[in-house]
Design an enzyme around this catalytic site. Structure first.
Site, PDB file in Angstrom:
ATOM      1  N   ASN A   1      47.890   2.082  34.309  1.00  0.00           N
ATOM      2  CA  ASN A   1      47.879   0.502  33.298  1.00  0.00           C
ATOM      3  C   ASN A   1      46.708  -0.173  32.071  1.00  0.00           C
ATOM      4  O   ASN A   1      45.809  -0.910  32.587  1.00  0.00           O
ATOM      5  CB  ASN A   1      48.551  -0.930  33.588  1.00  0.00           C
ATOM      6  CG  ASN A   1      49.077  -1.082  32.511  1.00  0.00           C
ATOM      7  OD1 ASN A   1      48.839  -0.972  31.889  1.00  0.00           O
ATOM      8  ND2 ASN A   1      49.511  -2.772  33.383  1.00  0.00           N
TER       9      ASN A   1
ATOM     10  N   LYS B   1      43.903  -1.028  34.573  1.00  0.00           N
ATOM     11  CA  LYS B   1      44.274  -1.310  36.115  1.00  0.00           C
ATOM     12  C   LYS B   1      44.929  -0.137  36.869  1.00  0.00           C
ATOM     13  O   LYS B   1      45.640   0.893  36.331  1.00  0.00           O
ATOM     14  CB  LYS B   1      46.350  -1.959  35.900  1.00  0.00           C
ATOM     15  CG  LYS B   1      45.594  -3.940  35.688  1.00  0.00           C
ATOM     16  CD  LYS B   1      46.872  -4.388  36.285  1.00  0.00           C
ATOM     17  CE  LYS B   1      46.735  -5.905  35.416  1.00  0.00           C
ATOM     18  NZ  LYS B   1      47.722  -6.512  34.588  1.00  0.00           N
TER      19      LYS B   1
ATOM     20  N   ARG C   1      51.422   3.985  32.547  1.00  0.00           N
ATOM     21  CA  ARG C   1      52.150   3.084  31.648  1.00  0.00           C
ATOM     22  C   ARG C   1      52.120   3.310  30.689  1.00  0.00           C
ATOM     23  O   ARG C   1      51.066   3.058  29.654  1.00  0.00           O
ATOM     24  CB  ARG C   1      51.615   1.417  32.200  1.00  0.00           C
ATOM     25  CG  ARG C   1      52.801   0.542  32.141  1.00  0.00           C
ATOM     26  CD  ARG C   1      52.789  -0.613  32.603  1.00  0.00           C
ATOM     27  NE  ARG C   1      53.449  -1.398  31.648  1.00  0.00           N
ATOM     28  CZ  ARG C   1      53.184  -2.986  31.305  1.00  0.00           C
ATOM     29  NH1 ARG C   1      52.009  -3.509  31.222  1.00  0.00           N
ATOM     30  NH2 ARG C   1      54.118  -3.917  30.645  1.00  0.00           N
TER      31      ARG C   1
ATOM     32  N   HIS D   1      59.058  -4.608  29.472  1.00  0.00           N
ATOM     33  CA  HIS D   1      59.388  -4.743  31.013  1.00  0.00           C
ATOM     34  C   HIS D   1      59.996  -4.042  31.339  1.00  0.00           C
ATOM     35  O   HIS D   1      61.162  -4.122  32.690  1.00  0.00           O
ATOM     36  CB  HIS D   1      59.693  -6.093  31.410  1.00  0.00           C
ATOM     37  CG  HIS D   1      58.904  -7.522  30.738  1.00  0.00           C
ATOM     38  ND1 HIS D   1      59.399  -8.400  30.197  1.00  0.00           N
ATOM     39  CD2 HIS D   1      57.386  -7.336  30.959  1.00  0.00           C
ATOM     40  CE1 HIS D   1      57.586  -9.018  30.358  1.00  0.00           C
ATOM     41  NE2 HIS D   1      56.997  -8.672  31.012  1.00  0.00           N
TER      42      HIS D   1
ATOM     43  N   HIS E   1      63.113 -11.453  34.041  1.00  0.00           N
ATOM     44  CA  HIS E   1      61.793 -11.250  33.823  1.00  0.00           C
ATOM     45  C   HIS E   1      60.644 -12.258  33.638  1.00  0.00           C
ATOM     46  O   HIS E   1      60.774 -12.391  32.485  1.00  0.00           O
ATOM     47  CB  HIS E   1      60.885  -9.574  33.814  1.00  0.00           C
ATOM     48  CG  HIS E   1      60.068  -9.467  34.380  1.00  0.00           C
ATOM     49  ND1 HIS E   1      59.231  -8.670  34.799  1.00  0.00           N
ATOM     50  CD2 HIS E   1      59.008  -9.861  33.895  1.00  0.00           C
ATOM     51  CE1 HIS E   1      58.258  -7.874  34.248  1.00  0.00           C
ATOM     52  NE2 HIS E   1      57.781  -9.544  34.100  1.00  0.00           N
ATOM     53  N   LEU E   2      59.896 -13.154  35.018  1.00  0.00           N
ATOM     54  CA  LEU E   2      59.847 -14.508  34.480  1.00  0.00           C
ATOM     55  C   LEU E   2      57.932 -14.508  34.845  1.00  0.00           C
ATOM     56  O   LEU E   2      58.294 -14.421  36.568  1.00  0.00           O
ATOM     57  CB  LEU E   2      60.449 -15.581  35.294  1.00  0.00           C
ATOM     58  CG  LEU E   2      61.461 -16.288  34.649  1.00  0.00           C
ATOM     59  CD1 LEU E   2      62.573 -17.234  35.890  1.00  0.00           C
ATOM     60  CD2 LEU E   2      62.131 -15.931  33.241  1.00  0.00           C
TER      61      LEU E   2
ATOM     62  N   ARG F   1      53.729 -17.192  25.020  1.00  0.00           N
ATOM     63  CA  ARG F   1      53.980 -17.088  23.068  1.00  0.00           C
ATOM     64  C   ARG F   1      55.546 -17.672  22.925  1.00  0.00           C
ATOM     65  O   ARG F   1      56.105 -18.792  24.254  1.00  0.00           O
ATOM     66  CB  ARG F   1      54.183 -15.724  23.417  1.00  0.00           C
ATOM     67  CG  ARG F   1      54.116 -14.392  23.302  1.00  0.00           C
ATOM     68  CD  ARG F   1      54.284 -13.388  24.162  1.00  0.00           C
ATOM     69  NE  ARG F   1      53.946 -12.466  24.075  1.00  0.00           N
ATOM     70  CZ  ARG F   1      53.258 -11.372  25.361  1.00  0.00           C
ATOM     71  NH1 ARG F   1      54.394 -11.478  26.243  1.00  0.00           N
ATOM     72  NH2 ARG F   1      52.168 -10.530  25.025  1.00  0.00           N
TER      73      ARG F   1
ATOM     74  N   ARG G   1      51.984 -22.770  37.458  1.00  0.00           N
ATOM     75  CA  ARG G   1      51.749 -23.226  39.290  1.00  0.00           C
ATOM     76  C   ARG G   1      51.153 -24.696  38.715  1.00  0.00           C
ATOM     77  O   ARG G   1      50.894 -25.795  38.977  1.00  0.00           O
ATOM     78  CB  ARG G   1      50.324 -22.523  39.831  1.00  0.00           C
ATOM     79  CG  ARG G   1      51.091 -21.756  40.453  1.00  0.00           C
ATOM     80  CD  ARG G   1      50.043 -20.201  41.066  1.00  0.00           C
ATOM     81  NE  ARG G   1      49.522 -19.848  40.094  1.00  0.00           N
ATOM     82  CZ  ARG G   1      49.468 -18.728  40.093  1.00  0.00           C
ATOM     83  NH1 ARG G   1      48.691 -18.085  41.579  1.00  0.00           N
ATOM     84  NH2 ARG G   1      48.380 -17.815  39.263  1.00  0.00           N
TER      85      ARG G   1
ATOM     86  N   GLY H   1      59.233 -16.032  38.564  1.00  0.00           N
ATOM     87  CA  GLY H   1      60.605 -15.066  38.885  1.00  0.00           C
ATOM     88  C   GLY H   1      60.537 -15.146  40.726  1.00  0.00           C
ATOM     89  O   GLY H   1      61.608 -16.059  41.149  1.00  0.00           O
TER      90      GLY H   1
ATOM     91  N   GLU I   1      56.144  -2.374  39.107  1.00  0.00           N
ATOM     92  CA  GLU I   1      56.023  -1.177  38.319  1.00  0.00           C
ATOM     93  C   GLU I   1      56.269  -0.066  38.495  1.00  0.00           C
ATOM     94  O   GLU I   1      56.018   1.124  38.509  1.00  0.00           O
ATOM     95  CB  GLU I   1      55.635  -2.363  36.994  1.00  0.00           C
ATOM     96  CG  GLU I   1      56.935  -3.107  36.507  1.00  0.00           C
ATOM     97  CD  GLU I   1      56.269  -4.271  35.375  1.00  0.00           C
ATOM     98  OE1 GLU I   1      56.179  -3.098  34.045  1.00  0.00           O
ATOM     99  OE2 GLU I   1      55.279  -4.803  35.913  1.00  0.00           O
TER     100      GLU I   1
HETATM  101  P1  AMP Z   1      52.684 -12.221  35.761  1.00  0.00           P
HETATM  102  O1  AMP Z   1      52.865 -12.016  34.721  1.00  0.00           O
HETATM  103  O2  AMP Z   1      54.345 -11.351  36.382  1.00  0.00           O
HETATM  104  O3  AMP Z   1      51.605 -11.883  36.482  1.00  0.00           O
HETATM  105  O4  AMP Z   1      52.745 -14.012  36.469  1.00  0.00           O
HETATM  106  C1  AMP Z   1      51.544 -14.345  36.222  1.00  0.00           C
HETATM  107  C2  AMP Z   1      51.983 -15.996  36.411  1.00  0.00           C
HETATM  108  O5  AMP Z   1      53.238 -15.825  37.182  1.00  0.00           O
HETATM  109  C3  AMP Z   1      51.436 -16.603  36.502  1.00  0.00           C
HETATM  110  O6  AMP Z   1      50.533 -16.571  35.102  1.00  0.00           O
HETATM  111  C4  AMP Z   1      51.975 -18.115  37.062  1.00  0.00           C
HETATM  112  O7  AMP Z   1      51.777 -19.341  36.086  1.00  0.00           O
HETATM  113  C5  AMP Z   1      52.766 -17.512  37.512  1.00  0.00           C
HETATM  114  N1  AMP Z   1      53.306 -17.523  38.925  1.00  0.00           N
HETATM  115  C6  AMP Z   1      52.329 -17.122  40.097  1.00  0.00           C
HETATM  116  N2  AMP Z   1      52.341 -17.379  41.876  1.00  0.00           N
HETATM  117  C7  AMP Z   1      52.796 -18.686  40.614  1.00  0.00           C
HETATM  118  C8  AMP Z   1      53.709 -19.799  42.293  1.00  0.00           C
HETATM  119  N3  AMP Z   1      53.086 -19.635  42.994  1.00  0.00           N
HETATM  120  N4  AMP Z   1      54.322 -20.790  41.674  1.00  0.00           N
HETATM  121  C9  AMP Z   1      55.054 -20.844  39.946  1.00  0.00           C
HETATM  122  N5  AMP Z   1      54.190 -19.853  39.464  1.00  0.00           N
HETATM  123  C10 AMP Z   1      53.566 -18.833  40.078  1.00  0.00           C
END
Ligand code: AMP
Length: 400
Positions: free
Chosen positions: A7, A14, A91, A180, A208-209, A241, A286, A334, A386
């Site tokens: 990626n 990565k 990717r 995504h 997908h959050l 964003r 977080r 998510g 992914e």
């Molecule tokens: P991703 O883009 O899928 O890697 O998601 C990254 C985001 O997931 C980070 O910026 C955090 O805001 C969120 N995240 C990761 N762990 C947690 C958690 N335990 N509680 C809330 N948000 C989290």
């Protein structure tokens, strides 16, 4: 057969090495600050110790050289020679309308990806650099490209056309593409599998959050709508964003703040979302979650706006599919934030008959149903993968 999944970003790369037969991870890592001072490789063999090594990388070819060296290293490597890497899966971000599925990479494919560069000027050139670096260092290893946009190519025209003059679609292919896709595809299929239901019989909404975030509607095994658009800027409020805004705001800010269009676009991409809404408290959910119970108004409003927007998209897609059987949560927020899932489900989804199982909603790291048995709509957490999806596709396309 081992598949190297790559990626490639503009200054990072990565990677994961996955055994396609057992679907086990052999090693993973990351090259950072490629072409910038202080570049380094982070490498972790499965079950082994994470290594971080400063390594000068003028370009992506240097980075891939370090990756291959790490994978074949006598002490910490996981393969004896490059011959044990059967194929490389890349990717790729934007396949435009040319790619409705994954593909073996040939010179014609590389040219077709180049022709999509206009649509993803930041991402596609970086992806292509990764392809040419692998081609240089592993000339006899087959490669496959897995596009973020491909899964969404089944959307009907009514979902992907914008309400602007049709000539712009004809001339420039301005339309919704969605991103995504590998994650939406993997998660929706996995949900059906876990439930023991036929994928083709279900109406599924995938949320997908992550730092980037999108929702998709998957009906009878096909994507029928998704929240990201021609670019990943549309849709949900994200980490940095803005998601959906009135397009007239761009001109308004440009005038009031004496900024160029490029500068306003940078604000919408990098300084908006929950970061902007929280008055720069954080783009990391977080931090917002920690500040929420302390009554930090900016954090509370940022999280509430985020959850409300997700709920609105779920409502829109339930309407688009005339119903919904399963709602899935995935990606960083998510998968990990029971609090965010609670905000969305308990505040807004009662009309869909959603009932959360509070205990199940606290669990992490597994495919799990988090709604009660009498919930009219099933709600699940499905950790996305992914890289595994890319390895599977690459294996399917390249095995002899
Ligand atoms: P991703 O883009 O899928 O890697 O998601 C990254 C985001 O997931 C980070 O910026 C955090 O805001 C969120 N995240 C990761 N762990 C947690 C958690 N335990 N509680 C809330 N948000 C989290």
């Amino acid at each position: 057969m081992n598949i190297l999944v790559i990626n490639c970003g503009s200054s990072s790369l990565k990677f994961q090495l996955i055994d396609a037969q057992t679907e086990q991870l052999a090693a993973k890592g990351l090259c950072e600050r490629i072409g910038i001072e202080g570049s380094r490789i982070v490498y972790t063999p499965a079950g082994g110790v994470k290594e971080i090594k400063e390594a000068p990388m003028a370009n992506h070819t240097d980075a891939i050289r370090y990756v291959l060296e790490a994978l074949t290293n006598e002490k910490t490597g996981v393969v004896k020679s490059l011959d044990e890497i059967g194929a490389v899966g890349h990717r790729l971000v934007h396949g435009g309308e040319k790619f409705a599925g994954s593909t073996v990479i040939t010179d014609e494919v590389i040219q077709a990806i180049e022709e999509c560069n206009d649509l993803a000027p930041l991402h596609n050139p970086a992806n292509l650099i990764g392809i040419s670096a692998c081609k240089e260092l592993m000339p006899n290893t087959p490669m496959a490209g897995i596009f973020d946009t491909a899964f969404h190519q089944t959307m009907p025209k009514k979902a992907y056309l914008y309400g602007i003059p049709y000539e712009y679609y004809e001339k420039y292919r301005i339309r919704r593409y969605g991103f995504h896709g590998t994650s939406h595809s993997y998660v929706s299929k996995r949900a059906a599998e876990v439930l023991g239901r036929n994928y083709e019989d279900l109406k599924i909404i995938v949320c997908h959050l992550g730092n980037g975030a999108s929702v998709s509607a998957v009906m009878n095994g096909k994507c029928v709508d998704t929240s990201m658009g021609m670019t990943p800027l549309e849709g949900l409020i994200m980490g940095t964003r803005s998601g959906d805004i009135d397009p007239a705001i761009i001109e308004f800010i440009a005038h009031k703040e004496n900024k160029t269009i490029d500068e306003v676009m940078a604000i919408l991409n990098k300084k908006s979302g929950v970061l902007g809404l929280s008055d720069n408290l954080s783009s990391d959910f977080r931090d917002l979650e920690d500040a929420y119970p302390q009554g930090n108004v900016r954090a509370v409003e940022a999280m509430d706006c985020f959850a409300y927007r997700v709920a609105k998209y779920i409502g829109a897609y339930a309407a688009a599919m005339n119903g919904v059987d399963v709602i899935c949560f995935t990606a960083g927020v998510g998968e990990n934030s029971s609090f965010t899932r609670e905000l969305i489900c308990n505040n807004y989804l009662g009309y869909l008959g959603v009932k959360l199982d509070d205990e199940a909603n606290q669990k992490r790291g597994e495919d799990i149903t988090i709604s009660t048995p009498d919930s009219k709509t099933t709600v699940m957490v499905i950790p996305t993968n992914e890289e595994l999806a890319i390895a599977r596709e690459t294996y399917r396309l390249t095995r002899q």
